[in-house]
Design a protein around this motif. Sequence first.
Motif, PDB file in Angstrom:
ATOM      1  N   ILE A  36       0.846  -1.203   0.000  1.00  0.00           N
ATOM      2  CA  ILE A  36       0.000   0.000   0.000  1.00  0.00           C
ATOM      3  C   ILE A  36       0.873   1.242   0.000  1.00  0.00           C
ATOM      4  N   GLU A  37       1.886   1.268   0.855  1.00  0.00           N
ATOM      5  CA  GLU A  37       2.765   2.436   0.933  1.00  0.00           C
ATOM      6  C   GLU A  37       3.534   2.625  -0.370  1.00  0.00           C
ATOM      7  N   ALA A  38       3.962   1.516  -1.005  1.00  0.00           N
ATOM      8  CA  ALA A  38       4.695   1.611  -2.269  1.00  0.00           C
ATOM      9  C   ALA A  38       3.817   2.192  -3.373  1.00  0.00           C
ATOM     10  N   LEU A  39       2.555   1.754  -3.423  1.00  0.00           N
ATOM     11  CA  LEU A  39       1.656   2.266  -4.455  1.00  0.00           C
ATOM     12  C   LEU A  39       1.302   3.731  -4.205  1.00  0.00           C
ATOM     13  N   LEU A  40       1.115   4.116  -2.953  1.00  0.00           N
ATOM     14  CA  LEU A  40       0.849   5.521  -2.648  1.00  0.00           C
ATOM     15  C   LEU A  40       2.046   6.393  -3.017  1.00  0.00           C
ATOM     16  N   THR A  41       3.236   5.855  -2.863  1.00  0.00           N
ATOM     17  CA  THR A  41       4.438   6.603  -3.264  1.00  0.00           C
ATOM     18  C   THR A  41       4.402   6.886  -4.766  1.00  0.00           C
ATOM     19  N   ILE A  42       3.967   5.891  -5.555  1.00  0.00           N
ATOM     20  CA  ILE A  42       3.843   6.086  -7.002  1.00  0.00           C
ATOM     21  C   ILE A  42       2.782   7.149  -7.302  1.00  0.00           C
ATOM     22  N   LEU A  43       1.645   7.072  -6.610  1.00  0.00           N
ATOM     23  CA  LEU A  43       0.567   8.040  -6.849  1.00  0.00           C
ATOM     24  C   LEU A  43       0.964   9.448  -6.442  1.00  0.00           C
ATOM     25  N   SER A  44       1.920   9.590  -5.535  1.00  0.00           N
ATOM     26  CA  SER A  44       2.331  10.919  -5.093  1.00  0.00           C
ATOM     27  C   SER A  44       3.300  11.594  -6.058  1.00  0.00           C
ATOM     28  N   GLY A  45       3.758  10.868  -7.098  1.00  0.00           N
ATOM     29  CA  GLY A  45       4.658  11.465  -8.075  1.00  0.00           C
ATOM     30  C   GLY A  45       3.942  12.431  -8.995  1.00  0.00           C
ATOM     31  N   PRO A  46       4.689  13.227  -9.801  1.00  0.00           N
ATOM     32  CA  PRO A  46       4.073  14.188 -10.721  1.00  0.00           C
ATOM     33  C   PRO A  46       3.074  13.516 -11.662  1.00  0.00           C
ATOM     34  N   GLY A  47       1.844  14.002 -11.670  1.00  0.00           N
ATOM     35  CA  GLY A  47       0.815  13.443 -12.534  1.00  0.00           C
ATOM     36  C   GLY A  47       0.364  12.055 -12.158  1.00  0.00           C
ATOM     37  N   GLU A  56      -0.166  15.155  -1.661  1.00  0.00           N
ATOM     38  CA  GLU A  56       0.907  15.979  -1.094  1.00  0.00           C
ATOM     39  C   GLU A  56       1.708  15.222  -0.041  1.00  0.00           C
ATOM     40  N   SER A  57       1.036  14.483   0.845  1.00  0.00           N
ATOM     41  CA  SER A  57       1.751  13.750   1.882  1.00  0.00           C
ATOM     42  C   SER A  57       0.892  12.595   2.386  1.00  0.00           C
ATOM     43  N   PHE A  58       1.553  11.564   2.884  1.00  0.00           N
ATOM     44  CA  PHE A  58       0.857  10.425   3.465  1.00  0.00           C
ATOM     45  C   PHE A  58       1.781   9.746   4.466  1.00  0.00           C
ATOM     46  N   ARG A  59       1.174   9.164   5.470  1.00  0.00           N
ATOM     47  CA  ARG A  59       1.897   8.416   6.486  1.00  0.00           C
ATOM     48  C   ARG A  59       0.959   7.355   7.027  1.00  0.00           C
ATOM     49  N   PRO A  60       1.419   6.101   7.108  1.00  0.00           N
ATOM     50  CA  PRO A  60       0.531   5.031   7.571  1.00  0.00           C
ATOM     51  C   PRO A  60      -0.173   5.406   8.875  1.00  0.00           C
ATOM     52  N   GLY A  69      -0.106  -1.760 -13.744  1.00  0.00           N
ATOM     53  CA  GLY A  69      -1.552  -1.882 -13.788  1.00  0.00           C
ATOM     54  C   GLY A  69      -2.240  -0.632 -13.286  1.00  0.00           C
ATOM     55  N   MET A  70      -3.562  -0.716 -13.196  1.00  0.00           N
ATOM     56  CA  MET A  70      -4.403   0.379 -12.724  1.00  0.00           C
ATOM     57  C   MET A  70      -4.586   0.244 -11.223  1.00  0.00           C
ATOM     58  N   VAL A  71      -4.391   1.354 -10.491  1.00  0.00           N
ATOM     59  CA  VAL A  71      -4.528   1.373  -9.038  1.00  0.00           C
ATOM     60  C   VAL A  71      -5.712   2.267  -8.683  1.00  0.00           C
ATOM     61  N   ARG A  72      -6.510   1.837  -7.714  1.00  0.00           N
ATOM     62  CA  ARG A  72      -7.552   2.718  -7.200  1.00  0.00           C
ATOM     63  C   ARG A  72      -7.745   2.443  -5.705  1.00  0.00           C
ATOM     64  N   SER A  73      -8.181   3.461  -5.008  1.00  0.00           N
ATOM     65  CA  SER A  73      -8.479   3.315  -3.586  1.00  0.00           C
ATOM     66  C   SER A  73      -9.911   2.824  -3.418  1.00  0.00           C
ATOM     67  N   PRO A  74     -10.257   2.347  -2.227  1.00  0.00           N
ATOM     68  CA  PRO A  74     -11.681   2.144  -1.960  1.00  0.00           C
ATOM     69  C   PRO A  74     -12.375   3.503  -1.905  1.00  0.00           C
ATOM     70  N   VAL A  75     -13.687   3.502  -1.803  1.00  0.00           N
ATOM     71  CA  VAL A  75     -14.412   4.766  -1.708  1.00  0.00           C
ATOM     72  C   VAL A  75     -14.036   5.447  -0.394  1.00  0.00           C
TER      73      VAL A  75
END
Length: 554
Positions: A17-28, A47-51, A84-90
Amino acid sequence: MTSSPEGFERIGHPGRIEALLTILSGPGGAALSLEHRDSDPLPVVLESFRPGQPLLLDISTLGERIGKLRRGVGFRLVGQGEGGMVRSPVLKALAVEDTQGRWWLRCPYPEYLEWQQRRAAFRAELRLGMEAAVTVRDPESGASSLGDLRDLSLSGCRVELEACGLTAGLDSDRRLALEIAFPDGSRFEIAARSPHQRVDAERGTVTVGFAFEDIDQERERRLWFLVREVERESARTADGHRTDLAPSSLFRRAAPAPLRAHPRSRFPVPPMADRLAPCAAWLDNQMLTLRQGHSIDGAQLSRQADRLLDLQEEDREALLFATRCLDREPLLVRHGLGVAVHLLDLARAEAMPRALCKALAAAAMVHDLGKALLPRDLLALPVLDARQHRWLQGHVPLLQQRLGDCGWVSRPVLDAVVGDINERLDGSGYPNQRRGDQLSQLARLASVVDVIDILSRQRPGRDPWSVGAIYAWLDRNPGRFDEQWVKRYRDHFGVWPVGSLVRYPDGLIGRVAALDSRGLPSRLRLRADDGGWVDGEALAKRGEPETSLAAPAD
């Protein structure tokens, strides 16, 4: 890891989860899509995330969707990662805040993410009743053809076109421009080649297989979404309506926007303001992409300029009025649209060629966006010292470096509206302290429109000026602005311009929505508790307004 009904696998491992959020936090890297409501995800910044701690998102590009998020509408974060395609739950917002013109959202840290493996070869077919129009254009010859989308994949699409001159000359080496338009108004543009064609002589059609080109990260993310939505709608309508799949909003036809009232406004908002809103949303998005290191999108800028020209041709006074009804957008966006619309209106009155009018509108829309690359603290200062003012002047070359593929706007127009709009005849302007004959007529015109618009708007630490006060100030500074263009502006827009706030001798206050042949207000928008609008004989018998008033946007 479990599978969802739509083919997504659930990822619950904290490290992944943390690895994928790191990807989503990149430009675009991230976009936000409202659950079951809006078709097209818009880019946001993680902008920022922390477990275990709330996520912080910059959602400034979302426009009217911000209000829905504040009301508790659910949403998903979407993006791409690990092939692949990543999405969060609602998710739902914990807080939505406006800080110095930027909107920030905090939401819970996701307990899991969902991931769907890339399926580049998969084609989502449109079934009977699903419609999407495709415009194919040859940039070299200008020839075009209109057709129907038959299927869509991450790498291409199949389109049925009417046989015409363009289809007769198709070959795999020709690079074409495609625009796919869905019933809800969503559009997707991309370059493509046509390696496969099949002619149906009896029906007079040509079925063309297109291979997409220049698929950058943003387009790939859009394609993921579009393919998924086509697949979902197709599955839903395959054998009756599947109740486990919600209808795709892509295929819901857009309805005309009703007259609405913004919760912070005492005035009703006219339909033209809603029609201008996509331009504002695009400009806001460009500010974000500039900060991420990208350039101005020349093709999209052309589309937005065409939109302004179409709206101006349809109802010029309604468009002028709409520029004063935007209040949720950053000042740079509101000012850019205000200058663009008024410059366009004046250029049309001067019988300038349509191509020049479009170029002026386009350059004016983005002329101040270089300030988005400056520190936000600097833009929030009410007064600048000499060093800070020199720093501010850097926004002009910063934008000039980011004009990217805007080559369709002629160099003289860019030099005048982007480079010289802040110059003054007496040499007191910036960034090059040009003076007198060094400034073109277009630069002199643009500087007058620019200064009148910005003085009429609320700025950090500075109240807006009334139209009367602005005209008086221009009269007191004849050496700074071209008197000929000042006079033409005043003659064209009048003493009581559309969009200005006026007061009558009997105390009636309203915003001018239209003028008669004498230059007097013929329609006035009142505060909602005063009845909304007044026009016709009820307004004519009041005669001329007593004075103009200073007012921010509604």
